[in-house]
Write an enzyme that holds these catalytic residues in place. Structure first.
Site, PDB file in Angstrom:
ATOM      1  N   HIS A  53     -27.053  16.894  -0.536  1.00 49.88           N
ATOM      2  CA  HIS A  53     -28.010  16.204  -1.420  1.00 49.88           C
ATOM      3  C   HIS A  53     -28.839  15.185  -0.644  1.00 49.88           C
ATOM      4  CE1 HIS A  53     -27.502  17.562  -5.510  1.00 49.88           C
ATOM      5  NE2 HIS A  53     -26.190  17.382  -5.502  1.00 49.88           N
ATOM      6  N   GLY A  84     -18.150  14.022  -7.198  1.00 46.38           N
ATOM      7  CA  GLY A  84     -18.936  13.259  -6.242  1.00 46.38           C
ATOM      8  C   GLY A  84     -20.345  13.080  -6.771  1.00 46.38           C
ATOM      9  N   CYS A 105     -23.144  21.580 -10.147  1.00 47.21           N
ATOM     10  CA  CYS A 105     -23.819  20.339  -9.760  1.00 47.21           C
ATOM     11  C   CYS A 105     -24.317  19.638 -11.022  1.00 47.21           C
ATOM     12  CB  CYS A 105     -24.995  20.684  -8.851  1.00 47.21           C
ATOM     13  SG  CYS A 105     -25.976  19.270  -8.348  1.00 47.21           S
ATOM     14  N   LEU A 106     -24.135  18.332 -11.102  1.00 45.84           N
ATOM     15  CA  LEU A 106     -24.597  17.585 -12.281  1.00 45.84           C
ATOM     16  C   LEU A 106     -26.121  17.631 -12.417  1.00 45.84           C
ATOM     17  CD1 LEU A 106     -22.267  14.450 -12.040  1.00 45.84           C
ATOM     18  CD2 LEU A 106     -22.135  16.282 -13.732  1.00 45.84           C
ATOM     19  N   HIS A 146     -21.188  19.105  -0.215  1.00 44.76           N
ATOM     20  CA  HIS A 146     -22.200  19.243  -1.275  1.00 44.76           C
ATOM     21  C   HIS A 146     -23.013  17.944  -1.401  1.00 44.76           C
ATOM     22  CE1 HIS A 146     -23.217  20.588  -5.609  1.00 44.76           C
ATOM     23  NE2 HIS A 146     -23.609  19.336  -5.574  1.00 44.76           N
ATOM     24  N   GLU A 147     -22.325  16.798  -1.370  1.00 41.08           N
ATOM     25  CA  GLU A 147     -23.027  15.508  -1.513  1.00 41.08           C
ATOM     26  C   GLU A 147     -23.868  15.183  -0.278  1.00 41.08           C
ATOM     27  OE1 GLU A 147     -23.112  14.700  -4.411  1.00 41.08           O
ATOM     28  OE2 GLU A 147     -21.269  15.619  -5.143  1.00 41.08           O
ATOM     29  N   GLN A 179     -29.394  11.773  -6.616  1.00 40.01           N
ATOM     30  CA  GLN A 179     -29.181  12.240  -7.989  1.00 40.01           C
ATOM     31  C   GLN A 179     -29.434  11.157  -9.037  1.00 40.01           C
ATOM     32  OE1 GLN A 179     -25.263  14.155  -6.888  1.00 40.01           O
ATOM     33  NE2 GLN A 179     -25.989  15.554  -8.461  1.00 40.01           N
TER      34      GLN A 179
HETATM   35 ZN    ZN Z   1     -24.797  18.167  -6.772  1.00 40.93          ZN
END
Ligand code: ZN
Length: 187
Positions: free
Chosen positions: A143, A50, A97-98, A139-140, A55
Site C-alpha cells: 500500500h 493491518g 482489503c478494506l 500487503h500493507e 488507506q
Molecule cells: Zn489493503
C-alpha cells in the site's frame, strides 16, 4: 502526551491516494503519533489485520498490524518506514482489503519475511514474520508503494472483477465529492 486515535474514513479503490507512494517519515512528531493512533483505532474498528496510511488518505510511510487478528500474541505493532530485508518461500492464500470491500482472491506471496522498521519511540527494529501476519505485512508495505493485491492477479481473473471495481470507483468518487455517508454494497 498521549494521542487518542480517531476512526477515520477508509479510502476506496479509485481514490488516487491508493495509487500514490508514501514518503519516508523523517521525524516522529505529533502528526506521526496522531497518524499511528488513528490508524490503530481505524484498523480495530474494522477488525483489520493491518492498515496503511494511504488507506486513510495520508502519504507518510506508516503501517499498523494487529497480530492478534492473525492468531498471534503480540500487541499492535506500528512500523514506520518499513523495508523488506528478506522474503522466502511462496504460499497461495485468499486475500482481501478494506479498500476493496467485497473482493477476495487467492494470490501468491512469500511465506516468510524479515522487515526492518522504526518504532514510535524512534528505535530501529527487525520483525521476522510468517504465515498470515507475513501476508498482512507485505500487503500493507505494498500500500505504501501504491500497489494493491489485485495487481497480482492474472489479467483474466482481474477482468472478472471489472464490474465490482467500477462500483468501487463510483463510490470513491462520491466519497471524495464529500458525500461521506455513501457506503458501497459489500458482498
Ligand atoms: Zn489493503
Amino acid at each position: 502526551m498521549k494521542h487518542r486515535g480517531k476512526v477515520r474514513e477508509i479510502r476506496l479503490y479509485g481514490d488516487p491516494v491508493l495509487r500514490s507512494k508514501a514518503t519516508r517519515v523523517e521525524s516522529i512528531d505529533d502528526r506521526v503519533l496522531q497518524l499511528a493512533a488513528d490508524l490503530t483505532e481505524t484498523m480495530l474498528s474494522r477488525d483489520g489485520l493491518g492498515l496503511a496510511a494511504n488507506q486513510i488518505g495520508e502519504l507518510s510511510a506508516v503501517i499498523v498490524l494487529n497480530p492478534r487478528a492473525a492468531g498471534g500474541q503480540q500487541d499492535i505493532l506500528v512500523l514506520i518506514n518499513p523495508e523488506i530485508i528478506e522474503a522466502q518461500g511462496t504460499i497461495e492464500r485468499e486475500e482481501a482489503c478494506l479498500s476493496l470491500p467485497g473482493i477476495s482472491e487467492v494470490i501468491s506471496r512469500p511465506a516468510r519475511t524479515l522487515v526492518r522498521a522504526i518504532s514510535l519511540t524512534g528505535k530501529q527494529f527487525e520483525l521476522p514474520v510468517q504465515g498470515l501476519l507475513a501476508r498482512a505485512l507485505l500487503h500493507e508495505i505494498d500500500h505504501l508503494n501504491g500497489i494493491l493485491f489485485i495487481d497480482y492477479l492474472p489479467p483474466l481473473r482481474r477482468r472478472l472483477l471489472t464490474g465490482r471495481l467500477k462500483e468501487l470507483e463510483d463510490a470513491s468518487r462520491l466519497t471524495l465529492a464529500g458525500q461521506t455517508q455513501i457506503r458501497p454494497s459489500c458482498a
